[in-house]
Motif scaffolding. Structure first.
Motif, PDB file in Angstrom:
ATOM      1  N   ASN A 122     -14.688  32.311 -27.599  1.00 19.76           N
ATOM      2  CA  ASN A 122     -14.038  33.537 -27.131  1.00 19.76           C
ATOM      3  C   ASN A 122     -12.518  33.423 -27.224  1.00 19.76           C
ATOM      4  N   ARG A 174     -23.381  36.339 -26.572  1.00 20.79           N
ATOM      5  CA  ARG A 174     -24.332  37.094 -25.761  1.00 20.79           C
ATOM      6  C   ARG A 174     -24.460  36.516 -24.348  1.00 20.79           C
ATOM      7  N   ALA A 219     -21.175  37.087 -22.368  1.00 23.71           N
ATOM      8  CA  ALA A 219     -21.027  38.491 -22.000  1.00 23.71           C
ATOM      9  C   ALA A 219     -21.920  38.837 -20.808  1.00 23.71           C
ATOM     10  N   ALA A 220     -23.139  38.296 -20.791  1.00 27.03           N
ATOM     11  CA  ALA A 220     -24.048  38.547 -19.673  1.00 27.03           C
ATOM     12  C   ALA A 220     -23.490  37.964 -18.382  1.00 27.03           C
ATOM     13  N   GLN A 277     -20.272  37.432 -17.721  1.00 21.74           N
ATOM     14  CA  GLN A 277     -19.123  38.254 -17.347  1.00 21.74           C
ATOM     15  C   GLN A 277     -19.575  39.533 -16.638  1.00 21.74           C
ATOM     16  N   GLU A 278     -20.621  40.159 -17.153  1.00 21.34           N
ATOM     17  CA  GLU A 278     -21.131  41.387 -16.547  1.00 21.34           C
ATOM     18  C   GLU A 278     -21.704  41.113 -15.161  1.00 21.34           C
ATOM     19  N   ALA A 279     -22.379  39.968 -15.003  1.00 24.61           N
ATOM     20  CA  ALA A 279     -22.953  39.627 -13.704  1.00 24.61           C
ATOM     21  C   ALA A 279     -21.857  39.427 -12.662  1.00 24.61           C
ATOM     22  N   ALA A 332     -18.781  40.676 -12.740  1.00 24.90           N
ATOM     23  CA  ALA A 332     -18.112  41.947 -12.477  1.00 24.90           C
ATOM     24  C   ALA A 332     -18.946  42.849 -11.573  1.00 24.90           C
ATOM     25  N   ALA A 333     -20.282  42.757 -11.665  1.00 21.72           N
ATOM     26  CA  ALA A 333     -21.165  43.629 -10.892  1.00 21.72           C
ATOM     27  C   ALA A 333     -21.514  43.066  -9.518  1.00 21.72           C
ATOM     28  N   LEU A 338     -12.400  36.442 -18.376  1.00 24.10           N
ATOM     29  CA  LEU A 338     -12.886  37.621 -17.670  1.00 24.10           C
ATOM     30  C   LEU A 338     -11.892  38.765 -17.829  1.00 24.10           C
ATOM     31  N   ASP A 339     -12.372  39.986 -17.664  1.00 25.17           N
ATOM     32  CA  ASP A 339     -11.474  41.128 -17.588  1.00 25.17           C
ATOM     33  C   ASP A 339     -10.511  40.900 -16.418  1.00 25.17           C
ATOM     34  N   ALA A 351     -11.680  42.269 -13.103  1.00 25.75           N
ATOM     35  CA  ALA A 351     -13.083  42.067 -12.741  1.00 25.75           C
ATOM     36  C   ALA A 351     -13.264  41.615 -11.292  1.00 25.75           C
TER      37      ALA A 351
END
Length: 209
Positions: free
Chosen positions: A50, A58, A61-62, A64-66, A68-69, A95-96, A99
């Motif tokens: 990255n 993949r 990204a998963a 990172q999404e976890a 953030a959520a 990370l964003d 986030a």
């Protein structure tokens, strides 16, 4: 509520993962949570890629999404050279930037000596303050001699209780619901977005005419 544990342990089994699991279990005893563990050891290659290509794989990204959520995070790192590990820092670097804004975070670390315990205050707490997270007051450090010794369980329970209270307060007790009077994270303004440039401030002070 959704709880995510980010563990930067490298070995199997790992004392870092063990500390994260014990903290998550303490939160689970206090309130109902859906717990997910992100093992950074398994994402090391994708994190490095990255940095070089600008795109997460993949699995990364998963993760990172976890994060953030999540309604709350437990982050645990081993101590390397008197600070957090490079793998731990690298994950939060990709990370964003927003986030973790407003997100409750419990910081923890493991090490071979109690002399490294201040890493929580001089390294981890400033990092997550910079990322605009809400860091719980009690941080947990576990040296080799702490396992099975008196005191660690009490620190774990106290920190978990603080995280639980923050998660419940910020979520309103309902996952995904924004409490009254609190704007969604994306809508909250940056406190520094309306800063007046210093040159303009000086110009306003100059006499006219």
């Amino acid at each position: 509520m959704k709880l995510v544990v980010v563990s930067a342990g490298l070995s199997v089994p790992s004392s870092t993962r063990l500390l994260g699991d014990r903290l998550a279990a303490a939160v689970g005893r206090a309130t109902a949570v859906d717990t997910q563990v992100v093992e950074l050891r398994e994402l090391a290659v994708e994190i490095a890629q990255n940095f070089t290509n600008g795109f997460p794989g993949r699995a990364l990204a998963a993760a990172q999404e976890a994060v953030a959520a999540a309604d709350g995070l437990i982050v645990v790192t081993p101590v390397f050279s008197a600070s957090y590990s490079g793998l731990f820092k690298s994950f939060f670097d990709v990370l964003d930037p927003e986030a973790l804004a407003g997100k409750p975070v419990l910081i923890a670390a493991t090490g071979g000596s109690a002399r490294h315990s201040l890493v929580l205050e001089h390294a981890l707490r400033p990092l997550f303050a910079y990322l605009k997270a809400v860091v719980v007051p009690t941080a947990v450090y576990a040296a080799s001699e702490d396992w099975g010794a008196e005191g660690l369980d009490g620190r774990i329970e106290r920190a978990a209780g603080e995280l639980t209270a923050l998660m419940a307060g910020l979520s309103g007790g309902v996952p995904g619901e924004v409490p009254a009077g609190r704007a969604p994270r994306a809508a909250r303004a940056d406190a520094f977005s309306a800063v007046v440039p210093f040159e303009e401030q000086l110009a306003a002070l100059r006499p006219t005419g």
